[in-house]
Design a protein around this motif. Structure first.
Motif, PDB file in Angstrom:
ATOM      1  N   ILE A 102     -10.870  19.045   5.796  1.00 43.70           N
ATOM      2  CA  ILE A 102     -11.309  19.992   4.760  1.00 43.70           C
ATOM      3  C   ILE A 102     -10.202  20.238   3.736  1.00 43.70           C
ATOM      4  N   ASP A 103      -8.959  20.061   4.121  1.00 44.70           N
ATOM      5  CA  ASP A 103      -7.876  20.400   3.188  1.00 44.70           C
ATOM      6  C   ASP A 103      -6.893  19.259   2.931  1.00 44.70           C
ATOM      7  N   GLU A 104      -7.255  18.040   3.318  1.00 43.32           N
ATOM      8  CA  GLU A 104      -6.320  16.923   3.159  1.00 43.32           C
ATOM      9  C   GLU A 104      -7.027  15.668   2.691  1.00 43.32           C
ATOM     10  N   ALA A 105      -6.324  14.869   1.901  1.00 40.41           N
ATOM     11  CA  ALA A 105      -6.846  13.554   1.531  1.00 40.41           C
ATOM     12  C   ALA A 105      -5.698  12.576   1.372  1.00 40.41           C
ATOM     13  N   PHE A 106      -5.936  11.336   1.815  1.00 38.32           N
ATOM     14  CA  PHE A 106      -4.975  10.270   1.567  1.00 38.32           C
ATOM     15  C   PHE A 106      -5.385   9.546   0.282  1.00 38.32           C
ATOM     16  N   LEU A 107      -4.547   9.642  -0.737  1.00 41.27           N
ATOM     17  CA  LEU A 107      -4.817   8.937  -1.991  1.00 41.27           C
ATOM     18  C   LEU A 107      -4.200   7.555  -1.895  1.00 41.27           C
ATOM     19  N   ASN A 108      -4.898   6.580  -2.422  1.00 41.22           N
ATOM     20  CA  ASN A 108      -4.369   5.223  -2.453  1.00 41.22           C
ATOM     21  C   ASN A 108      -3.861   4.942  -3.862  1.00 41.22           C
ATOM     22  N   LEU A 109      -2.559   4.707  -3.967  1.00 40.00           N
ATOM     23  CA  LEU A 109      -1.958   4.526  -5.298  1.00 40.00           C
ATOM     24  C   LEU A 109      -1.848   3.055  -5.680  1.00 40.00           C
ATOM     25  N   GLU A 110      -2.492   2.206  -4.925  1.00 40.17           N
ATOM     26  CA  GLU A 110      -2.440   0.766  -5.183  1.00 40.17           C
ATOM     27  C   GLU A 110      -2.784   0.478  -6.649  1.00 40.17           C
ATOM     28  N   GLY A 111      -1.958  -0.345  -7.275  1.00 39.18           N
ATOM     29  CA  GLY A 111      -2.262  -0.727  -8.647  1.00 39.18           C
ATOM     30  C   GLY A 111      -1.677   0.210  -9.693  1.00 39.18           C
ATOM     31  N   ILE A 112      -1.178   1.364  -9.260  1.00 29.72           N
ATOM     32  CA  ILE A 112      -0.551   2.288 -10.208  1.00 29.72           C
ATOM     33  C   ILE A 112       0.947   2.011 -10.218  1.00 29.72           C
ATOM     34  N   PRO A 113       1.554   1.796 -11.370  1.00 37.68           N
ATOM     35  CA  PRO A 113       2.990   1.481 -11.418  1.00 37.68           C
ATOM     36  C   PRO A 113       3.816   2.555 -10.735  1.00 37.68           C
ATOM     37  N   ARG A 114       4.842   2.095 -10.061  1.00 40.95           N
ATOM     38  CA  ARG A 114       5.671   2.970  -9.244  1.00 40.95           C
ATOM     39  C   ARG A 114       6.210   4.168 -10.013  1.00 40.95           C
ATOM     40  N   GLU A 115       6.633   3.932 -11.230  1.00 46.82           N
ATOM     41  CA  GLU A 115       7.268   5.032 -11.974  1.00 46.82           C
ATOM     42  C   GLU A 115       6.264   6.122 -12.347  1.00 46.82           C
ATOM     43  N   GLN A 116       4.974   5.823 -12.176  1.00 47.50           N
ATOM     44  CA  GLN A 116       3.981   6.845 -12.521  1.00 47.50           C
ATOM     45  C   GLN A 116       3.557   7.703 -11.329  1.00 47.50           C
ATOM     46  N   GLU A 170     -10.957  11.868  -9.117  1.00 47.04           N
ATOM     47  CA  GLU A 170     -10.998  11.345 -10.485  1.00 47.04           C
ATOM     48  C   GLU A 170      -9.687  10.708 -10.897  1.00 47.04           C
ATOM     49  N   ALA A 171      -8.609  11.018 -10.168  1.00 44.44           N
ATOM     50  CA  ALA A 171      -7.291  10.622 -10.651  1.00 44.44           C
ATOM     51  C   ALA A 171      -6.784   9.308 -10.058  1.00 44.44           C
ATOM     52  N   VAL A 172      -7.399   8.853  -8.963  1.00 46.06           N
ATOM     53  CA  VAL A 172      -6.850   7.676  -8.275  1.00 46.06           C
ATOM     54  C   VAL A 172      -7.942   6.641  -8.018  1.00 46.06           C
ATOM     55  N   PRO A 173      -7.545   5.380  -7.799  1.00 48.12           N
ATOM     56  CA  PRO A 173      -8.538   4.321  -7.599  1.00 48.12           C
ATOM     57  C   PRO A 173      -9.387   4.552  -6.349  1.00 48.12           C
ATOM     58  N   ASP A 174      -8.761   5.128  -5.309  1.00 45.33           N
ATOM     59  CA  ASP A 174      -9.474   5.224  -4.039  1.00 45.33           C
ATOM     60  C   ASP A 174      -8.854   6.342  -3.224  1.00 45.33           C
ATOM     61  N   MET A 175      -9.652   7.010  -2.418  1.00 48.20           N
ATOM     62  CA  MET A 175      -9.055   7.992  -1.527  1.00 48.20           C
ATOM     63  C   MET A 175      -9.929   8.225  -0.301  1.00 48.20           C
ATOM     64  N   GLU A 176      -9.292   8.718   0.743  1.00 42.44           N
ATOM     65  CA  GLU A 176      -9.975   9.012   1.994  1.00 42.44           C
ATOM     66  C   GLU A 176      -9.847  10.501   2.256  1.00 42.44           C
ATOM     67  N   VAL A 177     -10.965  11.193   2.278  1.00 42.87           N
ATOM     68  CA  VAL A 177     -10.925  12.616   2.607  1.00 42.87           C
ATOM     69  C   VAL A 177     -10.717  12.709   4.108  1.00 42.87           C
ATOM     70  N   TYR A 178      -9.596  13.282   4.515  1.00 40.67           N
ATOM     71  CA  TYR A 178      -9.252  13.260   5.935  1.00 40.67           C
ATOM     72  C   TYR A 178      -9.708  14.523   6.656  1.00 40.67           C
ATOM     73  N   THR A 194       0.846  -1.183   0.000  1.00 38.70           N
ATOM     74  CA  THR A 194       0.000   0.000   0.000  1.00 38.70           C
ATOM     75  C   THR A 194       0.880   1.231   0.000  1.00 38.70           C
ATOM     76  N   VAL A 195       0.536   2.170  -0.805  1.00 41.40           N
ATOM     77  CA  VAL A 195       1.255   3.438  -0.794  1.00 41.40           C
ATOM     78  C   VAL A 195       0.255   4.559  -0.648  1.00 41.40           C
ATOM     79  N   TYR A 196       0.541   5.420   0.316  1.00 38.37           N
ATOM     80  CA  TYR A 196      -0.319   6.569   0.528  1.00 38.37           C
ATOM     81  C   TYR A 196       0.306   7.792  -0.111  1.00 38.37           C
ATOM     82  N   ALA A 197      -0.521   8.577  -0.747  1.00 38.26           N
ATOM     83  CA  ALA A 197      -0.072   9.892  -1.185  1.00 38.26           C
ATOM     84  C   ALA A 197      -0.943  10.892  -0.447  1.00 38.26           C
TER      85      ALA A 197
END
Length: 442
Positions: free
Chosen positions: A120-134, A110-118, A20-23
């Motif tokens: 009003i000004d922050e969100a953890f994007l889940n980059l699972e499944g997206i190749p590392r170099e991207q 719209e840009a990531v498979p899944d995300m958690e709005v944490y 799992t990688v969080y952005a």
DNA sequence: TCTGGGGTCCTAGGACCC
DNA sequence: TCTGGGGTCCTAGGACCC
């Protein structure tokens, strides 16, 4: 989500797909940036945004931070800087911030498979499944798009745990070389960052723990991870151990998006203290009504109502009183009349003459999904009566959603005008929402 | 004169039961 | 009389977050 930190170091990228990688996307100085998005003259200036009632500082531009203005500074202490023109001030304008927040979140979603709005000004994007170099190009693209489309600067930190994501995010904010995106996906990268991170800046280490840790020689995040787990457990408890593990790439803080809040609180400080029961009743009714509407919006019902009132704690020359009363309801409800009458009954019980109340609030708790409410044996209200109350509340929500009530509340937000008892002397217009034209009338 | 508001989780201690 | 010890539930308070 499955995560195993050892995979990263031991097996390289062959197993990266399981990691799992969080952005963490975090808007820079969000409230100030919202003000700047519509007032370019604020760009490059020291700006602060104030809390309700223009009480204290809740957001600062980088220029204001450089002037050593701390978070929470009371506004009255900034008089000199404001008068000299070196510091600009805005009252908080939550309608504007909420709207811009939605726009930012929609672009991210719209840009990531899944995300958690944490927040009003922050969100953890889940980059699972997206190749590392991207990862980095994708995040750089998001930073650019949000700046162009919404006008808000965003920074993104990429790491295997949320706490490390926060660390990476700080670096992305601090050093322009990262172009808004910092990648800390391997131990060599994050360990370097931990050495440069003061312990008090770590997510989960607050103002009480930081001095304690420092007195034990723990000054940086790296000093902290160097301590044995048993030491951390003894001094910081289980939450400290979680932070300690997270800083080493072991994910412990799950995404749990609570669908329903467990409790909802509506409270305010008053610009002028309240000394009469009738006046406080009006405010308590308001707060209870807002709580009931929030419950319905969540699809929840509350099994408990509480009321609190507070005198001004900074006025040691005046008598102090901080009652907090709660009451269980025979059955969970979310209609306005029942929540209001329960709150008023509690207020009556707590009320004492001779005090000047500076702040009060209503809290509803023990929430359950509204469609799972169980009737009580000794419920005082018949199902038919409750059904009627619920229908009335549904109509109220409808009216409030359509422009009527909204316009009313908006009208009270004109600069300097505080019919709702809240002071907002430096409020900007509602630039981004539909009825903003109405507000430009001075 | 003027010091925000809305949440979560954890822990310790008391009451009560067997 | 002995006043143990484990379990659960509840509450208040502490700490943290944005």
């Amino acid at each position: 989500m499955v995560f195993c930190s050892a995979n990263l170091t031991n097996f390289g990228e062959t197993l990266a797909i399981f990691v799992t990688v969080y952005a963490l996307a975090d808007c820079n100085n969000f409230f100030v940036s919202c003000e700047r998005a519509f007032q370019p003259e604020l760009e490059g200036r020291a700006v602060v945004v104030l809390s309700n009632n223009d009480g204290c500082v809740v957001a600062r531009s980088n220029e204001a931070k450089a002037m050593d203005i701390a978070m929470g500074t009371p506004y009255f202490k900034l008089g000199k800087l404001v008068d000299s023109g070196r510091l600009l001030v805005r009252s908080s304008n939550y309608t504007l911030y909420g709207d811009l927040s939605h726009r930012v979140m929609n672009i991210l979603r719209e840009a990531v498979p899944d995300m958690e709005v944490y927040s009003i000004d922050e969100a953890f994007l889940n980059l699972e499944g997206i190749p590392r170099e991207q990862w980095v190009p994708l995040c750089r693209g998001l930073v650019k798009r949000i700046r162009q489309w919404v006008g808000i600067p965003v920074s993104i930190g990429i790491a295997p745990t949320k706490t490390l994501g926060k660390v990476a995010n700080h670096f992305a904010k601090k050093y322009p070389g990262y172009q808004g995106v910092c990648l800390a996906d391997t131990p060599d990268k994050w360990e370097k960052a931990l050495k440069l991170t003061p312990i008090g800046d770590v997510w989960g280490i607050g103002w009480r723990s930081a001095p304690k840790l420092q007195s034990s020689g723990v000054n940086t995040a790296a000093d902290f991870t160097a301590k044995p787990e048993a030491w951390v457990l003894k001094h910081m408890g289980i939450t400290g151990v979680r932070t300690w593990k997270e800083l080493q790439g072991i994910s412990c803080i799950e995404d749990e998006e609570p669908e329903r809040r467990q409790s909802i609180c509506t409270s305010r400080s008053f610009a002028e203290p309240i000394t009469t029961r009738d006046e406080l009743s009006l405010r308590i009714s308001d707060f209870a009504g807002i709580c009931a509407a929030k419950l319905r919006k969540d699809g929840s019902a509350a099994g408990e109502v509480a009321v609190f009132m507070q005198t001004n704690r900074f006025r040691s020359d005046l008598p102090q009183y901080y009652p907090f009363l709660r009451k269980r309801l025979p059955t969970a409800v979310n209609n306005t009349p029942e929540i209001v009458s329960a709150a008023l009954a509690l207020m009556d019980e707590a009320w004492k003459d001779g005090y000047a109340y500076k702040r009060a609030g209503v809290l509803v708790g023990e929430t359950v999904p509204e469609d799972e409410v169980q009737g009580a044996l000794f419920d005082s209200m018949s199902p038919e009566d409750r059904d009627r109350e619920n229908r009335i509340s549904a109509i109220m929500d409808k009216v409030n959603r359509s422009s009527g009530k909204t316009l009313l509340r908006v009208a009270t937000q004109r600069p300097g005008h505080y019919a709702d008892g809240i002071r907002r002397e430096h409020c900007s217009n509602l630039y981004s929402t539909d009825w903003s034209e109405l507000l430009t009338v001075k």
